[in-house]
Design a protein around this motif. Sequence first.
Motif, PDB file in Angstrom:
ATOM      1  N   ALA A  66      11.109  -3.045  -2.258  1.00 12.94           N
ATOM      2  CA  ALA A  66      12.278  -2.167  -2.327  1.00 12.94           C
ATOM      3  C   ALA A  66      12.219  -1.210  -1.132  1.00 12.94           C
ATOM      4  O   ALA A  66      11.148  -0.954  -0.569  1.00 12.94           O
ATOM      5  CB  ALA A  66      12.268  -1.390  -3.631  1.00 12.94           C
ATOM      6  N   ASN A  67      13.355  -0.679  -0.737  1.00 13.78           N
ATOM      7  CA  ASN A  67      13.440   0.187   0.447  1.00 13.78           C
ATOM      8  C   ASN A  67      12.494   1.382   0.386  1.00 13.78           C
ATOM      9  O   ASN A  67      11.874   1.746   1.380  1.00 13.78           O
ATOM     10  CB  ASN A  67      14.875   0.680   0.642  1.00 13.78           C
ATOM     11  N   VAL A  68      12.364   1.995  -0.779  1.00 14.61           N
ATOM     12  CA  VAL A  68      11.492   3.160  -0.920  1.00 14.61           C
ATOM     13  C   VAL A  68      10.048   2.766  -0.634  1.00 14.61           C
ATOM     14  O   VAL A  68       9.323   3.469   0.083  1.00 14.61           O
ATOM     15  CB  VAL A  68      11.618   3.748  -2.343  1.00 14.61           C
ATOM     16  N   LEU A  69       9.627   1.613  -1.176  1.00 14.34           N
ATOM     17  CA  LEU A  69       8.260   1.154  -0.943  1.00 14.34           C
ATOM     18  C   LEU A  69       8.056   0.718   0.503  1.00 14.34           C
ATOM     19  O   LEU A  69       6.985   0.928   1.080  1.00 14.34           O
ATOM     20  CB  LEU A  69       7.908   0.007  -1.895  1.00 14.34           C
ATOM     21  N   GLN A  70       9.070   0.119   1.109  1.00 11.15           N
ATOM     22  CA  GLN A  70       8.976  -0.277   2.522  1.00 11.15           C
ATOM     23  C   GLN A  70       8.679   0.931   3.385  1.00 11.15           C
ATOM     24  O   GLN A  70       7.780   0.904   4.228  1.00 11.15           O
ATOM     25  CB  GLN A  70      10.295  -0.913   2.997  1.00 11.15           C
ATOM     26  N   HIS A  71       9.435   1.982   3.176  1.00 12.75           N
ATOM     27  CA  HIS A  71       9.268   3.194   3.969  1.00 12.75           C
ATOM     28  C   HIS A  71       7.858   3.760   3.787  1.00 12.75           C
ATOM     29  O   HIS A  71       7.230   4.214   4.758  1.00 12.75           O
ATOM     30  CB  HIS A  71      10.326   4.229   3.568  1.00 12.75           C
ATOM     31  N   GLN A  72       7.363   3.703   2.571  1.00  7.04           N
ATOM     32  CA  GLN A  72       6.050   4.250   2.258  1.00  7.04           C
ATOM     33  C   GLN A  72       4.920   3.421   2.875  1.00  7.04           C
ATOM     34  O   GLN A  72       3.890   3.959   3.247  1.00  7.04           O
ATOM     35  CB  GLN A  72       5.893   4.279   0.736  1.00  7.04           C
ATOM     36  N   HIS A  73       5.094   2.105   3.011  1.00  9.72           N
ATOM     37  CA  HIS A  73       4.029   1.221   3.472  1.00  9.72           C
ATOM     38  C   HIS A  73       4.177   0.764   4.931  1.00  9.72           C
ATOM     39  O   HIS A  73       3.323   0.062   5.445  1.00  9.72           O
ATOM     40  CB  HIS A  73       3.940  -0.009   2.554  1.00  9.72           C
ATOM     41  N   GLN A  74       5.256   1.144   5.589  1.00 10.19           N
ATOM     42  CA  GLN A  74       5.534   0.708   6.952  1.00 10.19           C
ATOM     43  C   GLN A  74       4.422   1.080   7.932  1.00 10.19           C
ATOM     44  O   GLN A  74       4.088   0.309   8.826  1.00 10.19           O
ATOM     45  CB  GLN A  74       6.842   1.357   7.424  1.00 10.19           C
ATOM     46  N   SER A  75       3.822   2.213   7.733  1.00  9.17           N
ATOM     47  CA  SER A  75       2.813   2.682   8.687  1.00  9.17           C
ATOM     48  C   SER A  75       1.434   2.050   8.487  1.00  9.17           C
ATOM     49  O   SER A  75       0.544   2.232   9.315  1.00  9.17           O
ATOM     50  CB  SER A  75       2.694   4.204   8.594  1.00  9.17           C
ATOM     51  N   MET A  76       1.261   1.320   7.405  1.00  4.44           N
ATOM     52  CA  MET A  76      -0.043   0.699   7.138  1.00  4.44           C
ATOM     53  C   MET A  76      -0.262  -0.465   8.089  1.00  4.44           C
ATOM     54  O   MET A  76       0.640  -1.259   8.335  1.00  4.44           O
ATOM     55  CB  MET A  76      -0.144   0.246   5.688  1.00  4.44           C
ATOM     56  N   GLY A  77      -1.490  -0.577   8.591  1.00  2.55           N
ATOM     57  CA  GLY A  77      -1.792  -1.547   9.630  1.00  2.55           C
ATOM     58  C   GLY A  77      -2.007  -2.976   9.154  1.00  2.55           C
ATOM     59  O   GLY A  77      -1.775  -3.915   9.914  1.00  2.55           O
ATOM     60  N   SER A  78      -2.432  -3.155   7.907  1.00  8.29           N
ATOM     61  CA  SER A  78      -2.740  -4.527   7.479  1.00  8.29           C
ATOM     62  C   SER A  78      -2.157  -4.826   6.100  1.00  8.29           C
ATOM     63  O   SER A  78      -1.856  -3.915   5.321  1.00  8.29           O
ATOM     64  CB  SER A  78      -4.264  -4.736   7.428  1.00  8.29           C
ATOM     65  N   ALA A  79      -2.025  -6.104   5.821  1.00  5.26           N
ATOM     66  CA  ALA A  79      -1.520  -6.552   4.519  1.00  5.26           C
ATOM     67  C   ALA A  79      -2.502  -6.138   3.425  1.00  5.26           C
ATOM     68  O   ALA A  79      -2.100  -5.770   2.316  1.00  5.26           O
ATOM     69  CB  ALA A  79      -1.332  -8.070   4.528  1.00  5.26           C
ATOM     70  N   TYR A  80      -3.793  -6.163   3.738  1.00  7.09           N
ATOM     71  CA  TYR A  80      -4.811  -5.772   2.758  1.00  7.09           C
ATOM     72  C   TYR A  80      -4.607  -4.327   2.307  1.00  7.09           C
ATOM     73  O   TYR A  80      -4.656  -4.019   1.117  1.00  7.09           O
ATOM     74  CB  TYR A  80      -6.212  -5.960   3.349  1.00  7.09           C
ATOM     75  N   ASP A  81      -4.372  -3.427   3.274  1.00  7.98           N
ATOM     76  CA  ASP A  81      -4.145  -2.015   2.946  1.00  7.98           C
ATOM     77  C   ASP A  81      -2.915  -1.853   2.060  1.00  7.98           C
ATOM     78  O   ASP A  81      -2.902  -1.054   1.120  1.00  7.98           O
ATOM     79  CB  ASP A  81      -3.977  -1.185   4.220  1.00  7.98           C
ATOM     80  N   MET A  82      -1.879  -2.626   2.356  1.00  8.65           N
ATOM     81  CA  MET A  82      -0.656  -2.568   1.544  1.00  8.65           C
ATOM     82  C   MET A  82      -0.935  -3.004   0.107  1.00  8.65           C
ATOM     83  O   MET A  82      -0.504  -2.354  -0.837  1.00  8.65           O
ATOM     84  CB  MET A  82       0.420  -3.476   2.138  1.00  8.65           C
ATOM     85  N   LEU A  83      -1.640  -4.113  -0.035  1.00  9.79           N
ATOM     86  CA  LEU A  83      -1.939  -4.630  -1.363  1.00  9.79           C
ATOM     87  C   LEU A  83      -2.810  -3.671  -2.163  1.00  9.79           C
ATOM     88  O   LEU A  83      -2.599  -3.482  -3.362  1.00  9.79           O
ATOM     89  CB  LEU A  83      -2.592  -6.013  -1.272  1.00  9.79           C
ATOM     90  N   GLU A  84      -3.770  -3.050  -1.512  1.00 14.07           N
ATOM     91  CA  GLU A  84      -4.619  -2.069  -2.198  1.00 14.07           C
ATOM     92  C   GLU A  84      -3.794  -0.871  -2.657  1.00 14.07           C
ATOM     93  O   GLU A  84      -3.980  -0.361  -3.759  1.00 14.07           O
ATOM     94  CB  GLU A  84      -5.768  -1.621  -1.293  1.00 14.07           C
TER      95      GLU A  84
END
Length: 143
Positions: free
Chosen positions: A11-29
Motif C-alpha cells: 500500500a502507498n503508506v507502507l511504500q513510503h515508509q520502506h522506500q529508504s530501506m536498502g535491501s529486501a531483507y530489511d523490508m521483510l524484517e
Amino acid sequence: MARCYILASMANVLQHQHQSMGSAYDMLESLKEMFGEQNRAAKQTAMKALLNTKMAEGSSVRDHVLKMMSLLNELEVLGAVIDKESQVEMVLQTLPDSFQQFRLNYNMNKMDLSLAKLLNELQAAESIIKQQAPVVALNVEKA
C-alpha cells in the motif's frame, strides 16, 4: 529486483515508509515486526478452533473432516508445523463414539492414511454405521 517487487505490492503508506530501506531483507524484517503479532493471534485462534472441534453424533463425517482439513491448512499457512500422522490422529480424536470400531481397526492394522484417504475410509465406515443403526423396538401390552 526483489526489493522492487515488494515495494510494488505494498500500500502507498507502507511504500513510503520502506522506500529508504536498502535491501529486501530489511523490508521483510520491518514487515514482520509490524504484522508478526497478528500472525500469532491468528494462529492461536485457528489452533483453538481446531482443538475445540468435535463431530456431533449423526452429523456428516465428510463435512466434519473437510472442516478439520481446512483448519489444519489454515494453521500450516500461518506457519504451524503438524506432521501428517499427527493430523490424522487429531481428526480421529474428534470423532464420536460411533466411530470407536474404526479407530480400533486403524490402530490394530497400523493403517497409514493421508487425510484424503482417511476421509474416504470414514465415509465408507459411516455408511456401514448407518446401516447397522439399532432398531427401536416397541413393547405393546394387550389390555
